[in-house]
Design a protein around this motif. Structure first.
Motif, PDB file in Angstrom:
ATOM      1  N   ILE A   8       0.899  -1.017   0.108  1.00 26.58           N
ATOM      2  CA  ILE A   8      -0.134   0.083  -0.038  1.00 26.58           C
ATOM      3  C   ILE A   8       0.820   0.938  -0.107  1.00 26.58           C
ATOM      4  CG2 ILE A   8      -1.733   1.365   1.407  1.00 26.58           C
ATOM      5  CD1 ILE A   8      -2.759  -1.096   2.452  1.00 26.58           C
ATOM      6  N   GLY A   9       0.788   2.233  -0.858  1.00 27.89           N
ATOM      7  CA  GLY A   9       1.585   3.246  -1.160  1.00 27.89           C
ATOM      8  C   GLY A   9       0.941   4.350  -0.318  1.00 27.89           C
ATOM      9  N   VAL A  10       1.889   5.218   0.227  1.00 29.06           N
ATOM     10  CA  VAL A  10       1.385   6.454   1.122  1.00 29.06           C
ATOM     11  C   VAL A  10       2.073   7.499   0.464  1.00 29.06           C
ATOM     12  CG1 VAL A  10       1.582   7.658   3.044  1.00 29.06           C
ATOM     13  CG2 VAL A  10       1.204   5.264   3.177  1.00 29.06           C
ATOM     14  N   ILE A  11       1.426   8.476   0.183  1.00 26.16           N
ATOM     15  CA  ILE A  11       1.910   9.844  -0.571  1.00 26.16           C
ATOM     16  C   ILE A  11       1.638  10.842   0.326  1.00 26.16           C
ATOM     17  CG2 ILE A  11       1.811  11.586  -2.461  1.00 26.16           C
ATOM     18  CD1 ILE A  11       1.067   9.449  -4.425  1.00 26.16           C
ATOM     19  N   ALA A  12       2.721  11.486   1.013  1.00 25.65           N
ATOM     20  CA  ALA A  12       2.564  12.614   2.035  1.00 25.65           C
ATOM     21  C   ALA A  12       3.909  13.384   2.091  1.00 25.65           C
ATOM     22  CB  ALA A  12       2.388  11.997   3.272  1.00 25.65           C
ATOM     23  N   PRO A  13       3.681  14.631   2.802  1.00 22.98           N
ATOM     24  CA  PRO A  13       4.933  15.426   3.050  1.00 22.98           C
ATOM     25  C   PRO A  13       5.818  14.773   4.030  1.00 22.98           C
ATOM     26  CG  PRO A  13       3.011  16.714   3.890  1.00 22.98           C
ATOM     27  CD  PRO A  13       2.517  15.395   3.373  1.00 22.98           C
ATOM     28  N   PHE A  14       7.060  14.573   3.607  1.00 23.81           N
ATOM     29  CA  PHE A  14       8.008  14.011   4.812  1.00 23.81           C
ATOM     30  C   PHE A  14       9.163  15.023   4.949  1.00 23.81           C
ATOM     31  CE2 PHE A  14       5.441   9.974   3.511  1.00 23.81           C
ATOM     32  CZ  PHE A  14       5.052   9.787   4.722  1.00 23.81           C
ATOM     33  N   GLU A  15       9.219  15.889   4.248  1.00 26.73           N
ATOM     34  CA  GLU A  15      10.332  16.989   4.418  1.00 26.73           C
ATOM     35  C   GLU A  15       9.673  18.327   4.344  1.00 26.73           C
ATOM     36  OE1 GLU A  15      13.601  16.157   5.259  1.00 26.73           O
ATOM     37  OE2 GLU A  15      12.788  14.096   5.196  1.00 26.73           O
ATOM     38  N   GLY A  16      10.334  19.243   4.638  1.00 26.41           N
ATOM     39  CA  GLY A  16       9.947  20.636   4.543  1.00 26.41           C
ATOM     40  C   GLY A  16       8.812  21.095   5.439  1.00 26.41           C
ATOM     41  N   ALA A  17       7.973  22.092   4.930  1.00 26.26           N
ATOM     42  CA  ALA A  17       6.985  22.717   5.853  1.00 26.26           C
ATOM     43  C   ALA A  17       5.628  21.706   6.334  1.00 26.26           C
ATOM     44  CB  ALA A  17       6.391  23.712   5.161  1.00 26.26           C
ATOM     45  N   GLY A  18       5.655  20.706   5.254  1.00 24.27           N
ATOM     46  CA  GLY A  18       4.561  19.531   5.521  1.00 24.27           C
ATOM     47  C   GLY A  18       4.979  18.526   6.296  1.00 24.27           C
ATOM     48  N   ARG A  19       6.330  18.330   6.537  1.00 20.92           N
ATOM     49  CA  ARG A  19       6.765  17.276   7.496  1.00 20.92           C
ATOM     50  C   ARG A  19       5.946  16.986   8.708  1.00 20.92           C
ATOM     51  NH1 ARG A  19      12.332  15.502   8.559  1.00 20.92           N
ATOM     52  NH2 ARG A  19      12.386  14.193  10.429  1.00 20.92           N
ATOM     53  N   PRO A  20       5.540  17.901   9.485  1.00 22.12           N
ATOM     54  CA  PRO A  20       4.668  17.363  10.760  1.00 22.12           C
ATOM     55  C   PRO A  20       3.213  16.568  10.159  1.00 22.12           C
ATOM     56  CG  PRO A  20       5.374  19.453  11.031  1.00 22.12           C
ATOM     57  CD  PRO A  20       5.923  19.333   9.752  1.00 22.12           C
ATOM     58  N   LEU A  21       2.894  16.748   8.953  1.00 21.91           N
ATOM     59  CA  LEU A  21       1.521  16.287   8.638  1.00 21.91           C
ATOM     60  C   LEU A  21       2.041  14.870   8.187  1.00 21.91           C
ATOM     61  CD1 LEU A  21      -1.317  16.111   7.536  1.00 21.91           C
ATOM     62  CD2 LEU A  21      -0.560  16.875   5.489  1.00 21.91           C
ATOM     63  N   GLY A  22       3.001  14.536   7.501  1.00 21.60           N
ATOM     64  CA  GLY A  22       3.447  13.210   7.207  1.00 21.60           C
ATOM     65  C   GLY A  22       3.727  12.312   8.371  1.00 21.60           C
ATOM     66  N   TYR A  23       4.440  12.841   9.346  1.00 21.29           N
ATOM     67  CA  TYR A  23       4.769  12.172  10.278  1.00 21.29           C
ATOM     68  C   TYR A  23       3.502  11.799  11.450  1.00 21.29           C
ATOM     69  CZ  TYR A  23       9.359  11.415   8.526  1.00 21.29           C
ATOM     70  OH  TYR A  23      10.443  10.891   7.739  1.00 21.29           O
ATOM     71  N   ALA A  24       2.646  12.754  11.070  1.00 15.61           N
ATOM     72  CA  ALA A  24       1.313  12.270  12.007  1.00 15.61           C
ATOM     73  C   ALA A  24       0.614  11.189  11.371  1.00 15.61           C
ATOM     74  CB  ALA A  24       0.400  13.709  12.085  1.00 15.61           C
ATOM     75  N   VAL A  25       0.343  11.209   9.922  1.00 20.70           N
ATOM     76  CA  VAL A  25      -0.329  10.214   9.413  1.00 20.70           C
ATOM     77  C   VAL A  25       0.505   8.691   9.110  1.00 20.70           C
ATOM     78  CG1 VAL A  25      -1.844  11.952   8.337  1.00 20.70           C
ATOM     79  CG2 VAL A  25       0.268  10.890   7.105  1.00 20.70           C
ATOM     80  N   LEU A  26       1.529   8.950   8.755  1.00 19.87           N
ATOM     81  CA  LEU A  26       2.125   7.437   8.773  1.00 19.87           C
ATOM     82  C   LEU A  26       2.079   6.504   9.723  1.00 19.87           C
ATOM     83  CD1 LEU A  26       3.928   5.955   6.543  1.00 19.87           C
ATOM     84  CD2 LEU A  26       6.037   7.038   7.478  1.00 19.87           C
ATOM     85  N   PRO A  27       2.527   6.911  10.994  1.00 18.29           N
ATOM     86  CA  PRO A  27       2.413   5.989  12.382  1.00 18.29           C
ATOM     87  C   PRO A  27       0.819   5.232  12.404  1.00 18.29           C
ATOM     88  CG  PRO A  27       3.461   8.045  13.099  1.00 18.29           C
ATOM     89  CD  PRO A  27       2.891   8.046  11.483  1.00 18.29           C
ATOM     90  N   ALA A  28      -0.156   6.197  12.024  1.00 27.69           N
ATOM     91  CA  ALA A  28      -1.299   5.890  12.207  1.00 27.69           C
ATOM     92  C   ALA A  28      -1.695   4.639  10.986  1.00 27.69           C
ATOM     93  CB  ALA A  28      -2.592   6.821  11.891  1.00 27.69           C
ATOM     94  N   ILE A  29      -1.293   4.864   9.827  1.00 31.76           N
ATOM     95  CA  ILE A  29      -1.420   4.096   8.713  1.00 31.76           C
ATOM     96  C   ILE A  29      -0.794   2.618   9.104  1.00 31.76           C
ATOM     97  CG2 ILE A  29      -0.867   3.430   6.347  1.00 31.76           C
ATOM     98  CD1 ILE A  29      -1.215   6.343   5.871  1.00 31.76           C
ATOM     99  N   LYS A  30       0.490   2.641   9.540  1.00 35.37           N
ATOM    100  CA  LYS A  30       1.403   1.595   9.933  1.00 35.37           C
ATOM    101  C   LYS A  30       0.507   0.616  11.014  1.00 35.37           C
ATOM    102  CE  LYS A  30       5.890   2.899   8.538  1.00 35.37           C
ATOM    103  NZ  LYS A  30       7.391   2.931   8.852  1.00 35.37           N
TER     104      LYS A  30
END
Length: 193
Positions: free
Chosen positions: A43-65
């Motif tokens: 399952i792919g995940v497309i999210a921001p993991f760098e830059g200004a959006g980094r907090p969003l990417g690292y909020a959603v990824l653990p929930a998905i995992k």
């Protein structure tokens, strides 16, 4: 043999050890047959993991995992194991489209979660649709102003939504497996309707 003369059992000792070692190797090999390994689907995940959006990417990824770990442990995936592959879009439309293209090229990627902003969703959705890859976009409305701090409530809501979307996708995958015995992009898309 005369009294006091010792027999040389060295060869017998080595032969017994060799037999024991070969027996153990055969037993271990029988326990780990190649056919017993789970087949990995992605399952792919497309999210921001760098830059200004980094907090969003690292909020959603653990929930998905976490949702994927539950599904993998639950037994409903019938010999399959789901792996998460996460790609960074920097909250930038062209990057999201490029990441969608990369995920679509991998035949083991059955679906994608994300992207998360209007611009990235608009860029990635047509690419994924053309490739027949079902995606569930996680729309985040309250983005911080340029250079601003992410609101914890917004990040928490995004994480909850990501977990719910992942569980929905995984239920669809389990349904596809029940119906067809093998997962596919088409079968998963049908199960998610």
């Amino acid at each position: 043999m005369e009294k006091g003369q010792k027999r040389d059992f060295t060869f017998m000792g080595h032969a017994s050890r060799l037999t024991l070692l070969l027996g153990l190797c055969a037993l271990l090999a029988a326990c780990a047959l190649p056919g017993d390994a789970a087949i990995v689907i992605k399952i792919g995940v497309i999210a921001p993991f760098e830059g200004a959006g980094r907090p969003l990417g690292y909020a959603v990824l653990p929930a998905i995992k976490a949702a994927v770990a539950e599904a993998n442990a639950g037994g409903e995936l019938r010999g399959y194991r789901v792996a998460v592959v996460a790609f960074n879009d920097d909250m930038f439309g062209p990057a999201a489209a490029a990441q969608a293209e990369a995920l679509a090229l991998d035949p083991d990627v059955l679906a994608v979660l994300g992207p998360w902003t209007d611009a990235t969703i608009a860029a990635a959705a047509p690419v994924l649709a053309r490739a027949g890859v079902r995606h569930i976009a996680g729309h985040v409305e309250a983005l911080p102003a340029a250079g601003g701090r992410w609101d914890d409530v917004v990040l928490s809501a995004a994480a909850v939504r990501a977990g719910e979307d992942a569980r929905r996708l995984l239920r669809g995958l389990a349904e596809d497996l029940r119906q067809h015995g093998r997962p596919s992009r088409d079968g998963l898309a049908t199960a998610l309707r």
